[in-house]
Design a protein around this motif. Structure first.
Motif, PDB file in Angstrom:
ATOM      1  N   HIS A  78      37.543  21.057 -35.168  1.00  0.00           N
ATOM      2  CA  HIS A  78      36.672  22.183 -34.824  1.00  0.00           C
ATOM      3  C   HIS A  78      35.211  21.743 -34.712  1.00  0.00           C
ATOM      4  CE1 HIS A  78      35.565  26.545 -34.995  1.00  0.00           C
ATOM      5  NE2 HIS A  78      34.434  26.028 -35.457  1.00  0.00           N
ATOM      6  N   GLU A  82      32.759  21.442 -31.425  1.00  0.00           N
ATOM      7  CA  GLU A  82      31.503  22.199 -31.312  1.00  0.00           C
ATOM      8  C   GLU A  82      30.348  21.277 -30.922  1.00  0.00           C
ATOM      9  OE1 GLU A  82      31.859  26.085 -34.167  1.00  0.00           O
ATOM     10  OE2 GLU A  82      30.843  24.352 -34.987  1.00  0.00           O
ATOM     11  N   HIS A  97      31.734  28.298 -31.185  1.00  0.00           N
ATOM     12  CA  HIS A  97      32.680  28.541 -32.284  1.00  0.00           C
ATOM     13  C   HIS A  97      34.023  29.076 -31.775  1.00  0.00           C
ATOM     14  CE1 HIS A  97      34.111  29.450 -36.310  1.00  0.00           C
ATOM     15  NE2 HIS A  97      34.480  30.629 -35.846  1.00  0.00           N
ATOM     16  N   HIS A 127      25.847  23.868 -36.225  1.00  0.00           N
ATOM     17  CA  HIS A 127      25.397  24.877 -37.191  1.00  0.00           C
ATOM     18  C   HIS A 127      25.048  24.268 -38.544  1.00  0.00           C
ATOM     19  CE1 HIS A 127      28.454  26.622 -34.389  1.00  0.00           C
ATOM     20  NE2 HIS A 127      27.368  27.305 -34.057  1.00  0.00           N
ATOM     21  N   ASP A 163      28.221  30.291 -38.540  1.00  0.00           N
ATOM     22  CA  ASP A 163      28.562  29.941 -37.151  1.00  0.00           C
ATOM     23  C   ASP A 163      29.319  31.017 -36.384  1.00  0.00           C
ATOM     24  OD1 ASP A 163      31.003  29.791 -38.407  1.00  0.00           O
ATOM     25  OD2 ASP A 163      31.500  27.777 -37.709  1.00  0.00           O
TER      26      ASP A 163
END
Ligand SMILES: [Zn+2]
Length: 225
Positions: A78, A82, A97, A127, A163
């Protein structure tokens, strides 16, 4: 490969158990996943049969030593995605996100390693959340305080922002607030509002209590009080 829903549950339990330093209540998990508690209960039975979680009815749930690395691998996907989307595909940080939530289940660990290599092993996502290493190490990833803990006159560096809310992220970036931004606290109120003066020269920005408590910071210098 595990299903996306199983991976999402393991990731959610990981986040919640870090917040509570212990077992996660099924009610908290139901709220986080936005599902009925009965849905969570039957999922916990399945995950416990596969030895991903320790689950005792009425005692809550905790990841096993098998479950933790699965959660961390997805979190690594993840956060690398991002970073890649913002740095190389010109996505706005408010958009990445949701995109990463979709993509994280469909890339291999090799693909994640390639992204990391391309980006020269970034330490944090856009973030400010730490990216687990290829060995799934997340040590040194705790931020001690938040914007709500400071006094007027303190100079602080923003380390991490929440985020999930695109509107909040747009607001913060319009006011020059990102991880790494240095700000002075110029006003606090009894109801928790915090006003910041960014060192960048951007106009002062006021943040409500709820937001201030969700922004992680590091103290640079203390004010006079
Ligand atoms: Zn994210």
């Amino acid at each position: 490969m595990l299903s996306a829903i199983v991976e999402d549950y393991l990731k959610a339990i990981y986040y919640l158990q870090n917040e509570t330093d212990g077992r996660v209540r099924t009610s908290a998990l139901a709220e986080y996943m936005d599902v009925e508690q009965s849905t969570v209960t039957s999922m916990m039975k399945k995950l416990s049969e596969r030895n991903f979680v320790h689950y005792e009815p009425y005692q809550g749930v905790k990841l096993t030593d098998t479950g933790v690395p699965i959660a961390l691998e997805i979190i690594r996907h993840h956060r690398l995605l991002e970073r890649y989307l913002t740095d190389h595909l010109e996505y706005d940080w408010a958009e990445v996100h949701d995109e990463a939530d979709r993509l994280e289940h469909h890339i291999s660990s090799q693909f994640a390693d390639r992204i990391a290599e391309q980006l020269e092993d970034p330490a944090v996502d856009p973030h400010g959340d730490p990216i687990p290493t290829a060995d799934l190490d997340v040590s040194g990833a705790k931020y001690e305080d938040t914007l709500a803990d400071h006094q007027v006159g303190d100079s602080v560096r923003i380390e991490r922002v929440p985020d999930k809310d695109p509107a909040l992220l747009r607001y913060l970036s319009e006011h020059g607030i990102h991880p790494g931004t240095v700000v002075d606290v110029v006003e606090t109120t009894s109801f928790g509002m915090v006003t910041l003066d960014p060192d960048s020269g951007d106009e002062p920005v006021a943040l409500p209590d709820e937001v201030a408590r969700s922004v992680s910071t590091r103290s640079l210098t203390k004010g006079a009080n």
